[in-house]
Write a protein that holds these residues in place. Structure first.
Motif, PDB file in Angstrom:
ATOM      1  N   HIS A 134      31.914 -43.315   6.788  1.00 13.71           N
ATOM      2  CA  HIS A 134      32.240 -43.444   6.231  1.00 13.71           C
ATOM      3  C   HIS A 134      32.648 -44.784   4.672  1.00 13.71           C
ATOM      4  O   HIS A 134      32.951 -45.119   5.194  1.00 13.71           O
ATOM      5  N   GLU A 151      30.806 -39.469   2.721  1.00  8.87           N
ATOM      6  CA  GLU A 151      30.882 -39.132   4.096  1.00  8.87           C
ATOM      7  C   GLU A 151      29.647 -38.446   4.725  1.00  8.87           C
ATOM      8  O   GLU A 151      29.322 -37.833   4.225  1.00  8.87           O
ATOM      9  N   GLN A 155      26.153 -33.847   7.777  1.00  6.68           N
ATOM     10  CA  GLN A 155      26.234 -33.233   6.465  1.00  6.68           C
ATOM     11  C   GLN A 155      26.297 -34.547   5.400  1.00  6.68           C
ATOM     12  O   GLN A 155      26.899 -35.611   5.536  1.00  6.68           O
ATOM     13  N   MET A 156      26.469 -34.156   3.796  1.00  2.00           N
ATOM     14  CA  MET A 156      27.143 -35.451   3.192  1.00  2.00           C
ATOM     15  C   MET A 156      28.194 -34.809   2.190  1.00  2.00           C
ATOM     16  O   MET A 156      28.177 -33.807   1.432  1.00  2.00           O
ATOM     17  N   ARG A 157      28.968 -35.722   2.011  1.00  2.00           N
ATOM     18  CA  ARG A 157      30.012 -35.126   0.998  1.00  2.00           C
ATOM     19  C   ARG A 157      30.773 -36.966   0.155  1.00  2.00           C
ATOM     20  O   ARG A 157      30.666 -37.747   0.621  1.00  2.00           O
ATOM     21  N   ARG A 159      32.731 -37.825  -2.931  1.00  2.00           N
ATOM     22  CA  ARG A 159      33.936 -37.845  -3.962  1.00  2.00           C
ATOM     23  C   ARG A 159      34.691 -38.587  -4.784  1.00  2.00           C
ATOM     24  O   ARG A 159      34.236 -40.177  -4.157  1.00  2.00           O
ATOM     25  N   ASP A 243      27.361 -27.782  -2.560  1.00  2.00           N
ATOM     26  CA  ASP A 243      28.631 -27.430  -2.739  1.00  2.00           C
ATOM     27  C   ASP A 243      29.256 -27.718  -4.437  1.00  2.00           C
ATOM     28  O   ASP A 243      29.340 -29.166  -3.802  1.00  2.00           O
ATOM     29  N   THR A 244      29.105 -27.332  -5.399  1.00  2.00           N
ATOM     30  CA  THR A 244      28.961 -27.911  -6.689  1.00  2.00           C
ATOM     31  C   THR A 244      30.955 -27.369  -7.557  1.00  2.00           C
ATOM     32  O   THR A 244      31.225 -27.501  -8.418  1.00  2.00           O
ATOM     33  N   GLY A 246      33.800 -28.456  -6.249  1.00  2.00           N
ATOM     34  CA  GLY A 246      34.292 -29.495  -6.740  1.00  2.00           C
ATOM     35  C   GLY A 246      34.948 -29.620  -7.923  1.00  2.00           C
ATOM     36  O   GLY A 246      35.664 -31.349  -8.329  1.00  2.00           O
ATOM     37  N   GLU A 295      34.345 -33.271  -6.239  1.00  2.83           N
ATOM     38  CA  GLU A 295      33.125 -33.588  -5.437  1.00  2.83           C
ATOM     39  C   GLU A 295      32.218 -32.960  -5.483  1.00  2.83           C
ATOM     40  O   GLU A 295      31.718 -31.818  -6.231  1.00  2.83           O
ATOM     41  N   GLN A 297      28.760 -31.287  -2.133  1.00  7.95           N
ATOM     42  CA  GLN A 297      28.898 -31.173  -1.064  1.00  7.95           C
ATOM     43  C   GLN A 297      27.432 -31.126  -0.682  1.00  7.95           C
ATOM     44  O   GLN A 297      26.880 -29.867  -1.176  1.00  7.95           O
ATOM     45  N   ARG A 299      24.748 -29.336   3.274  1.00  6.65           N
ATOM     46  CA  ARG A 299      24.087 -28.623   4.538  1.00  6.65           C
ATOM     47  C   ARG A 299      23.736 -27.684   4.308  1.00  6.65           C
ATOM     48  O   ARG A 299      23.339 -26.998   3.180  1.00  6.65           O
TER      49      ARG A 299
END
Length: 301
Positions: A134, A151, A155-157, A159, A243-244, A246, A295, A297, A299
């Motif tokens: 992180h 993070e 996976q990739m995140r 924020r 994942d958009t 966010g 955010e 993300q 995966r």
């Protein structure tokens, strides 16, 4: 503990003998015994190399920009141009478009997509465990503070947090402008947007998506709301779930046959942009002391 600021060096080779030429930054890495952070200089930019048993990644201090992310045993997830301008934004990875998206609504001389991707960010800290890492980056601009939390693992995140201490409400639009690496944009289909309403920036008209979206002829569309988009790459037998949700919008972009500065035509076939954003009519009005969060993300599917 934060890594020391890098010392300028004559240069770092972009490849090493036997390295796979799948990403222009892959050759920066050397074998490591475990998790490590290391600063290098490439094309006059300060880069942070992130080495972990589960992945490799590269950030640029300019823009606080994630330029490369590759889980172990997989192809790189993010595309990055091999040549960068001496001055200006780096094309590729996940540029932070902030505090406006696209052209500024009133100041024609201000840079497209805002100041964040042109400014040097501060690395506030990093935490590591067996699952991943992180990292926290921050930029202070007048009465605004923007923080990017990354993070990374299998996976990739990302924020993005924005707050401001001005005495008046401020208008904000922002995006995490991700360039996803693909085998050939002509062989890629985007799923998950069927039925989505949007606006086509090329035709300057409203649009609605029907079925899968293919972008090889060029595309620049803003869809509402954010979605879980599947980037289906048949040649690589890979499906990335982006994942958009966010943000208020999903933005899909590729220049098609239109040339990009400093990017060869064949090189441009290797990406498609699927971005999380809140822009246009979905821009935000922040009251003094308020916070906005965006955010993105990803995966494997």
């Amino acid at each position: 503990m934060l890594p020391a600021k890098p010392r300028r060096s004559p240069g770092v080779p972009t490849t090493r003998p036997g390295a796979a030429a799948e990403h222009p930054l892959a050759g920066l890495f050397v074998p490591s015994a475990g998790p490590a952070l290391r600063w290098v200089t490439r094309q006059e930019r300060e880069l942070l190399l992130v080495e972990h048993p589960r992945f490799q990644a590269v950030f640029s201090r300019q823009g606080g920009q994630l330029l490369h992310f590759q889980p172990r045993g997989q192809r790189p997830w993010l595309w990055c141009a091999s040549h960068w301008p001496r001055v200006g934004a780096i094309r590729g990875g996940v540029p932070v478009c902030w505090p406006w998206f696209g052209r500024h609504p009133s100041e024609s001389g201000w840079p497209s997509h805002g100041w964040a991707r042109l400014s040097d960010w501060q690395l506030l800290g990093s935490e590591v465990d067996e699952q991943g890492m992180h990292l926290t980056w921050q930029l202070q601009l007048c009465d605004w503070t923007v923080t990017l939390e990354a993070e990374l693992g299998e996976q990739m995140r990302l924020r993005l947090r924005t707050s401001h201490q001005d005495s008046e409400p401020c208008r904000l639009s922002h995006a995490l402008h991700a360039y996803w690496q693909v085998s050939d944009v002509a062989r890629v289909a985007l799923l998950g947007l069927d039925g989505a309403q949007g606006y086509d920036l090329l035709t300057r008209d409203d649009c609605q998506q029907h079925g899968e979206l293919r972008v090889e002829e060029g595309c620049h569309r803003i869809f509402r709301p954010g979605a879980l988009v599947q980037v289906q790459d048949l040649a690589w037998q890979r499906r990335l779930l982006v994942d958009t949700r966010g943000g208020a919008n999903s933005v899909v972009w590729h220049p098609g046959s239109r040339p990009l500065t400093d990017v060869r035509w064949r090189e441009a076939l290797g990406f498609v942009c699927v971005e999380a954003a809140s822009c246009g009519p979905d821009s935000l009005s922040l009251e003094p002391g308020a916070e906005a969060v965006l955010e993105l993300q990803a995966r494997l599917g």
